[in-house]
Scaffold this motif. Structure first.
Motif, PDB file in Angstrom:
ATOM      1  N   GLU B  70       8.453  -3.084   5.591  1.00 15.17           N
ATOM      2  CA  GLU B  70       8.074  -3.414   6.981  1.00 15.17           C
ATOM      3  C   GLU B  70       6.774  -2.750   7.430  1.00 15.17           C
ATOM      4  OE1 GLU B  70      11.682  -3.483   9.830  1.00 15.17           O
ATOM      5  OE2 GLU B  70      12.379  -2.367   8.082  1.00 15.17           O
ATOM      6  N   LEU B  71       6.256  -1.817   6.627  1.00 14.99           N
ATOM      7  CA  LEU B  71       5.048  -1.082   7.024  1.00 14.99           C
ATOM      8  C   LEU B  71       3.820  -1.999   7.039  1.00 14.99           C
ATOM      9  CD1 LEU B  71       5.540   2.204   4.929  1.00 14.99           C
ATOM     10  CD2 LEU B  71       5.830   1.935   7.407  1.00 14.99           C
ATOM     11  N   ASP B  72       2.926  -1.747   8.027  1.00 13.41           N
ATOM     12  CA  ASP B  72       1.691  -2.526   8.107  1.00 13.41           C
ATOM     13  C   ASP B  72       0.490  -1.784   7.540  1.00 13.41           C
ATOM     14  OD1 ASP B  72       2.406  -5.045   9.582  1.00 13.41           O
ATOM     15  OD2 ASP B  72       3.236  -3.540  10.944  1.00 13.41           O
ATOM     16  N   ALA B  73       0.560  -0.451   7.503  1.00 15.66           N
ATOM     17  CA  ALA B  73      -0.562   0.322   6.953  1.00 15.66           C
ATOM     18  C   ALA B  73      -0.104   1.755   6.678  1.00 15.66           C
ATOM     19  CB  ALA B  73      -1.742   0.343   7.927  1.00 15.66           C
ATOM     20  N   ILE B  74      -0.850   2.439   5.805  1.00 19.02           N
ATOM     21  CA  ILE B  74      -0.581   3.850   5.512  1.00 19.02           C
ATOM     22  C   ILE B  74      -1.780   4.667   5.981  1.00 19.02           C
ATOM     23  CG2 ILE B  74       0.015   5.561   3.731  1.00 19.02           C
ATOM     24  CD1 ILE B  74       1.966   3.263   3.616  1.00 19.02           C
ATOM     25  N   ALA B  75      -1.515   5.620   6.871  1.00 16.76           N
ATOM     26  CA  ALA B  75      -2.579   6.522   7.326  1.00 16.76           C
ATOM     27  C   ALA B  75      -2.354   7.885   6.688  1.00 16.76           C
ATOM     28  CB  ALA B  75      -2.541   6.640   8.846  1.00 16.76           C
ATOM     29  N   PHE B  76      -3.433   8.548   6.292  1.00 12.27           N
ATOM     30  CA  PHE B  76      -3.289   9.857   5.624  1.00 12.27           C
ATOM     31  C   PHE B  76      -4.414  10.784   6.058  1.00 12.27           C
ATOM     32  CE2 PHE B  76      -6.833   9.850   2.618  1.00 12.27           C
ATOM     33  CZ  PHE B  76      -7.234   8.524   2.698  1.00 12.27           C
ATOM     34  N   GLY B  95      -1.488   5.264  -3.622  1.00  8.83           N
ATOM     35  CA  GLY B  95      -0.520   4.612  -4.503  1.00  8.83           C
ATOM     36  C   GLY B  95       0.446   3.729  -3.729  1.00  8.83           C
ATOM     37  N   LEU B  96       0.917   4.247  -2.593  1.00  9.92           N
ATOM     38  CA  LEU B  96       1.890   3.498  -1.794  1.00  9.92           C
ATOM     39  C   LEU B  96       1.238   2.264  -1.163  1.00  9.92           C
ATOM     40  CD1 LEU B  96       4.831   3.502  -0.891  1.00  9.92           C
ATOM     41  CD2 LEU B  96       4.179   4.850   1.096  1.00  9.92           C
ATOM     42  N   ALA B  97       0.022   2.440  -0.635  1.00 12.34           N
ATOM     43  CA  ALA B  97      -0.674   1.312   0.005  1.00 12.34           C
ATOM     44  C   ALA B  97      -0.957   0.220  -1.025  1.00 12.34           C
ATOM     45  CB  ALA B  97      -1.980   1.790   0.653  1.00 12.34           C
ATOM     46  N   LEU B  98      -1.341   0.647  -2.219  1.00 17.64           N
ATOM     47  CA  LEU B  98      -1.650  -0.308  -3.278  1.00 17.64           C
ATOM     48  C   LEU B  98      -0.398  -1.074  -3.687  1.00 17.64           C
ATOM     49  CD1 LEU B  98      -4.186  -1.007  -4.988  1.00 17.64           C
ATOM     50  CD2 LEU B  98      -3.330   0.577  -6.714  1.00 17.64           C
ATOM     51  N   SER B  99       0.715  -0.351  -3.842  1.00 18.73           N
ATOM     52  CA  SER B  99       1.935  -1.004  -4.309  1.00 18.73           C
ATOM     53  C   SER B  99       2.512  -1.939  -3.261  1.00 18.73           C
ATOM     54  CB  SER B  99       2.970   0.040  -4.730  1.00 18.73           C
ATOM     55  OG  SER B  99       3.435   0.721  -3.592  1.00 18.73           O
ATOM     56  N   LEU B 100       2.304  -1.619  -1.969  1.00 22.71           N
ATOM     57  CA  LEU B 100       2.827  -2.477  -0.901  1.00 22.71           C
ATOM     58  C   LEU B 100       1.804  -3.531  -0.493  1.00 22.71           C
ATOM     59  CD1 LEU B 100       4.420   0.301   1.373  1.00 22.71           C
ATOM     60  CD2 LEU B 100       5.655  -1.320  -0.073  1.00 22.71           C
ATOM     61  N   PRO B 103      -3.113  -2.167   4.169  1.00 22.51           N
ATOM     62  CA  PRO B 103      -4.321  -1.353   4.337  1.00 22.51           C
ATOM     63  C   PRO B 103      -4.060   0.153   4.286  1.00 22.51           C
ATOM     64  CG  PRO B 103      -4.223  -3.058   6.022  1.00 22.51           C
ATOM     65  CD  PRO B 103      -2.898  -3.072   5.310  1.00 22.51           C
ATOM     66  N   LEU B 104      -5.094   0.860   3.848  1.00 22.94           N
ATOM     67  CA  LEU B 104      -5.099   2.305   3.771  1.00 22.94           C
ATOM     68  C   LEU B 104      -6.036   2.795   4.881  1.00 22.94           C
ATOM     69  CD1 LEU B 104      -4.405   4.778   1.849  1.00 22.94           C
ATOM     70  CD2 LEU B 104      -6.553   4.287   0.682  1.00 22.94           C
TER      71      LEU B 104
END
Lengths: 138, 337
Positions: B70-76, B95-100, B103-104
């Motif tokens: 359900e995530l739309d993006a990963i912020a770090f 890694g997580l953004a790529l697999s899902l 956007p990063l």
């Protein structure tokens, strides 16, 4: 044993310059001395001589600050004051920093004594009579 | 829109889920996270963050009731911070953004502290600061005055040239024999002391820059001299020392903040960072609020320490602007605004 004296704050840059001339290439420098004796202040002056333009501030909280002193010239400014155990030092990967060809300045090295490479230059800063600071190193 | 935020800039690993600007979960690595997995995960136990990151992200998703799909993006957090720590969060986020295939979004840790003021709360009466907003960021590692023109448009107008305010608290506490970090202990002791008992040196810097190194030295020498006359000095005057020290630090902080407000004309004022939990500083801001017609915003205590909710909220505002990050990104230990 070499001894340098800083008589007042406005002479610190000259002393930093003389100090750096004793070393031809980047080294690991460990600074021993009590709180408030001027470790950070002297490192600020040495960084200025090296050509660091970024603000040099205390790394007590961040543990390490990284500055650029020109192309292919790097400074790592460490402070192990708030380290509780040696495993924390392993955890943040100190080996990678120490093995780089960079100027490495370490405050509160007492806490990681066993991890200092044998070539580390050990300096102690002491406060003599009001205002006079003495820096001694091998 | 649902954003996962990951923070690993310094000591703590944390992860949070933000949905449409509201915080659904804010998880912090602690023993309790390890306990769920039957102790420290041994395969991953080379570095603290590596041990913590998977359980803490899992915890954040579970307590938000969200699945990773359900995530739309990963912020770090890309920086500033410790290189080794940042690498763990950055690599994991990539890694997580790529697999899902989502956007990063890279986040500056300090901007995130400021944007934690723009987390939308559930309470009806809660209001977000208006813009422009003037924020004093004070922690163990930073002391900065920041003008926020827009969510992603910030300018540092003043900062410390040596020690941070939090460091002044902690190191003076150490001089008094208190354990590290002693800032919160000073705050507690100060309540019982006389803030005008002793006077310590204040820096004379022009502009909006701060300096706390001189105060630390002046405090140290004062205590040393007093101990020569009476070796019970600290014990007898503990509360007065704490109250006087706290008053000096707060006066230094407030003087520049007031000056900055006058110069810029900004009256929407906030604080952030670990020292924002200090009761003396919070009281001083409330006093100025009524005196100067400011609107003062004090952060909730859970957002004063490092947390991932602030990373996720920054990710949210960057997502709205489609401000995404390429996967070739590497951490930046000295990241600037």
């Amino acid at each position: 044993m070499k001894i340098l004296e800083i008589h007042s704050l406005d002479k610190i840059n000259e002393v930093a310059e003389v100090f750096l001339k004793s070393f031809r290439e980047p080294c690991i420098f460990a600074f021993y001395g009590s709180m408030g004796v001027g470790k950070t202040t002297f490192i600020q002056a040495v960084c200025k001589v090296l050509g660091v333009v970024d603000p040099v501030s205390s790394p007590t909280f961040s543990i390490v600050n990284e500055y650029s002193c020109g192309t292919d010239c790097k400074v790592y400014h460490f402070d192990f004051y708030r380290i509780n155990s040696i495993t924390e030092v392993f955890d943040f990967g100190y080996e990678e920093y120490f093995s780089e060809n960079a100027y490495i300045f370490i405050e509160w090295p007492e806490l990681i004594e066993d991890l200092l490479p044998p070539e580390t230059v050990k300096l102690s800063i002491t406060l003599k009579d009001e205002g006079l600071r003495q820096i001694s190193f091998e | 829109m649902i954003i996962l935020g990951i923070e690993s800039s310094c000591d703590d690993t944390s992860a949070a889920v933000v949905k449409d600007g509201r915080v659904l979960s804010n998880a912090m690595a602690s023993q309790s996270v390890h306990e769920k997995y039957g102790g420290v995960v041994p395969e991953l136990a080379s570095r603290a963050h590596q041990q913590n990151i998977i359980p803490v992200v899992d915890d954040a998703l579970k307590s938000a009731g969200i699945s990773s799909a359900e995530l739309d993006a990963i912020a770090f957090t890309r920086g500033p911070g410790l290189m080794g720590s940042l690498l763990v969060g950055t690599s994991f986020a990539k890694g997580l953004a790529l697999s899902l295939d989502i956007p990063l979004i890279e986040v500056n840790h300090l901007q995130a502290h400021i944007l934690s003021h723009f987390i939308i709360k559930e309470e009806k009466e809660s209001t977000l600061p208006g813009l422009p907003f003037l924020c004093l960021l004070v922690s163990g590692g930073h002391t900065q005055l920041v003008v926020v023109e827009d969510y992603l448009d910030m300018k540092i107008i003043g900062q410390t040239i040596d020690d941070a305010a939090g460091e002044a608290f902690d190191k003076c506490a150490k001089v008094m024999g208190l354990s590290y970090p002693g800032g919160p202990l000073i705050d507690k002791l100060a309540v019982k002391g006389n803030p005008d008992a002793f006077a310590f040196s204040k820096p004379k810097l022009s502009g909006f820059d701060y300096s706390f190194s001189g105060l630390k030295t002046s405090f140290l020498y004062f205590v040393r001299d007093q101990l020569k006359m009476n070796d019970q000095f600290i014990e007898l005057r503990k509360a007065d020392l704490a109250a006087s020290l706290q008053k000096t630090i707060i006066t230094i902080l407030m003087d520049k903040l007031i000056k900055a407000s006058e110069k810029t004309g900004i009256t929407e004022i906030g604080i952030g960072g670990g020292v924002a939990a200090n009761s003396g500083l919070r009281n001083a801001l409330r006093q100025e609020e009524s005196k100067r017609n400011w609107n003062v915003y004090l952060p909730e205590f859970r957002y004063t320490t490092d947390n991932a909710a602030m990373i996720a909220i920054t990710g949210y505002y960057k997502y709205l602007k489609k401000n995404f990050t390429n996967h070739s990104v590497i951490p930046d230990a000295r990241m600037k605004f």
